[in-house]
Design a protein around this motif. Structure first.
Motif, PDB file in Angstrom:
ATOM      1  N   UNK A   1       2.302  10.536 -12.473  1.00 56.19           N
ATOM      2  CA  UNK A   1       1.179   9.596 -12.429  1.00 56.19           C
ATOM      3  C   UNK A   1      -0.173  10.287 -12.376  1.00 56.19           C
ATOM      4  N   UNK A   2      -0.201  11.548 -11.938  1.00 53.62           N
ATOM      5  CA  UNK A   2      -1.438  12.303 -11.972  1.00 53.62           C
ATOM      6  C   UNK A   2      -2.273  12.272 -10.714  1.00 53.62           C
ATOM      7  N   UNK A   3      -1.854  11.493  -9.704  1.00 54.80           N
ATOM      8  CA  UNK A   3      -2.619  11.405  -8.458  1.00 54.80           C
ATOM      9  C   UNK A   3      -2.098  12.401  -7.431  1.00 54.80           C
ATOM     10  N   UNK A   4      -3.003  13.071  -6.726  1.00 51.30           N
ATOM     11  CA  UNK A   4      -2.607  13.865  -5.569  1.00 51.30           C
ATOM     12  C   UNK A   4      -2.412  12.932  -4.378  1.00 51.30           C
ATOM     13  N   UNK A   5      -1.611  13.345  -3.374  1.00 53.03           N
ATOM     14  CA  UNK A   5      -1.360  12.454  -2.234  1.00 53.03           C
ATOM     15  C   UNK A   5      -2.634  11.921  -1.594  1.00 53.03           C
ATOM     16  N   UNK A   6      -3.630  12.780  -1.389  1.00 53.09           N
ATOM     17  CA  UNK A   6      -4.851  12.335  -0.724  1.00 53.09           C
ATOM     18  C   UNK A   6      -5.656  11.356  -1.560  1.00 53.09           C
ATOM     19  N   UNK A   7      -5.346  11.263  -2.853  1.00 54.04           N
ATOM     20  CA  UNK A   7      -6.063  10.335  -3.725  1.00 54.04           C
ATOM     21  C   UNK A   7      -5.430   8.953  -3.759  1.00 54.04           C
ATOM     22  N   UNK A   8      -4.135   8.865  -3.455  1.00 57.88           N
ATOM     23  CA  UNK A   8      -3.430   7.595  -3.665  1.00 57.88           C
ATOM     24  C   UNK A   8      -2.886   6.961  -2.399  1.00 57.88           C
ATOM     25  N   UNK A   9      -2.550   7.764  -1.388  1.00 56.26           N
ATOM     26  CA  UNK A   9      -1.993   7.185  -0.162  1.00 56.26           C
ATOM     27  C   UNK A   9      -3.020   6.260   0.484  1.00 56.26           C
ATOM     28  N   UNK A  10      -2.574   5.057   0.792  1.00 52.40           N
ATOM     29  CA  UNK A  10      -3.461   4.048   1.362  1.00 52.40           C
ATOM     30  C   UNK A  10      -3.957   3.040   0.343  1.00 52.40           C
TER      31      UNK A  10
ATOM     32  N   UNK B   1       0.836  -1.200   0.000  1.00 51.52           N
ATOM     33  CA  UNK B   1       0.000   0.000   0.000  1.00 51.52           C
ATOM     34  C   UNK B   1       0.871   1.251   0.000  1.00 51.52           C
ATOM     35  N   UNK B   2       0.486   2.238  -0.779  1.00 46.41           N
ATOM     36  CA  UNK B   2       1.249   3.488  -0.874  1.00 46.41           C
ATOM     37  C   UNK B   2       1.158   4.235   0.457  1.00 46.41           C
ATOM     38  N   UNK B   3       2.310   4.612   1.014  1.00 43.78           N
ATOM     39  CA  UNK B   3       2.314   5.315   2.299  1.00 43.78           C
ATOM     40  C   UNK B   3       2.948   6.696   2.229  1.00 43.78           C
ATOM     41  N   UNK B   4       3.563   7.057   1.104  1.00 44.97           N
ATOM     42  CA  UNK B   4       4.075   8.413   0.902  1.00 44.97           C
ATOM     43  C   UNK B   4       4.071   8.699  -0.586  1.00 44.97           C
ATOM     44  N   UNK B   5       4.201   9.989  -0.935  1.00 40.98           N
ATOM     45  CA  UNK B   5       4.012  10.381  -2.339  1.00 40.98           C
ATOM     46  C   UNK B   5       4.746  11.686  -2.578  1.00 40.98           C
TER      47      UNK B   5
END
Length: 291
Positions: free
Chosen positions: A177-186, A165-169
């Motif tokens: 990749x186009x994702x903001x941290x709040x969209x991908x973390x977790x 699982x993604x834990x930092x960005x």
């Protein structure tokens, strides 16, 4: 304080115990009265607090605390906690005879008569100044590395937990990749794989090989947030001190391929995976190559 002969074989059990305590130099071990008055003093206490027995016996133990801690009543609370709960343990700044400070780990145990009456306290203090300084150095180094990683824009660098699982960005990951941290973390990193690769179990295979062999590296198509694909070179590295984790690198080779998938360029413009210091997690780097 009475001086015992270390070679006296006639010492009783109590005398031998006192001799043992006095011989310890890495810990300050001493007794307090129920009111907190110092009633014994070992060699270790003298070594790193700086007081001779004749200078400290009969004094209140609060003199080792900083002035602001004494004003806040911390010494009294420590004794009260030990008496009520059976032990006090904590860390904090303490003061030597010469006024210098040291970071101490403190344990206070109450001593009671078989009848239950409190007759004093046993206090053990250890100087942890060097350990604390080393921990601060490590934290500063980690913070510097975090800032360095966060500022990289040409590589997607991110951490994965042991389950993937993604834990930092970092900024580069968001840009590429186009994702903001709040969209991908977790979310699981398999989000970036194509449906056919997920169905084939490639994300799990990549992590498994990295754990087993210490490194995994391969090229393959990956998916951005908008659904577009890019050809990435990715590398997974297992962290040597945390066997359940590995570092993950990826590079984008899309610009060097035509639509039919054949290489468009293999010249000096191509670069290899960026080596990154591992810090205990899975790290992915996605690199866009520039012609």
């Amino acid at each position: 304080m009475e001086v015992l002969n270390r070679h006296d074989t006639s010492l009783d059990e109590e005398g031998r115990f006192r001799l043992l305590v006095d011989a310890i130099t890495d810990y300050a071990i001493y007794m307090l009265s129920p009111e907190g008055i110092i009633t014994s003093w070992n060699t270790g206490a003298q070594r790193f607090k700086g007081y001779k027995p004749s200078e400290i016996l009969g004094q209140h133990f609060s003199r080792f605390y900083l002035e602001e801690d004494r004003a806040a009543g911390i010494p009294a609370r420590a004794l009260a906690t030990a008496a009520e709960h059976g032990r006090f343990e904590g860390e904090g700044w303490r003061q030597r005879k010469d006024g210098t400070r040291f970071w101490a780990h403190v344990i206070i145990d109450p001593i009671r008569h078989p009848s239950g009456e409190l007759i004093g306290y046993a206090k053990i203090t250890r100087d942890l100044s060097e350990r604390r300084a080393a921990e601060q150095t490590i934290r500063q180094s980690e913070e510097q590395f975090r800032r360095l990683v966060q500022g990289v824009s040409d590589y997607a660098i991110y951490m994965l937990d042991p389950n993937g699982n993604v834990s930092s960005w970092n900024f580069g990951a968001e840009r590429i990749k186009g994702y903001r941290p709040q969209e991908i973390i977790g979310r699981h990193f398999s989000t970036f794989y194509t449906p056919e690769d997920r169905a084939a179990g490639l994300p799990e295979t990549a992590l498994s090989l990295a754990r087993a062999e210490g490194r995994f590296e391969r090229e393959g198509w990956r998916v951005r947030k908008d659904g577009s694909r890019f050809l990435g070179q990715r590398s997974h590295r297992r962290h040597p001190r945390r066997r359940r984790r590995c570092a993950r690198f990826r590079q984008d080779h899309s610009r060097y391929y035509r639509e039919d998938g054949d290489p468009a360029s293999t010249g000096a413009g191509a670069r290899r995976a960026l080596p990154v210091a591992e810090d205990g997690g899975n790290r992915s780097i996605d690199r866009r190559y520039r012609p």
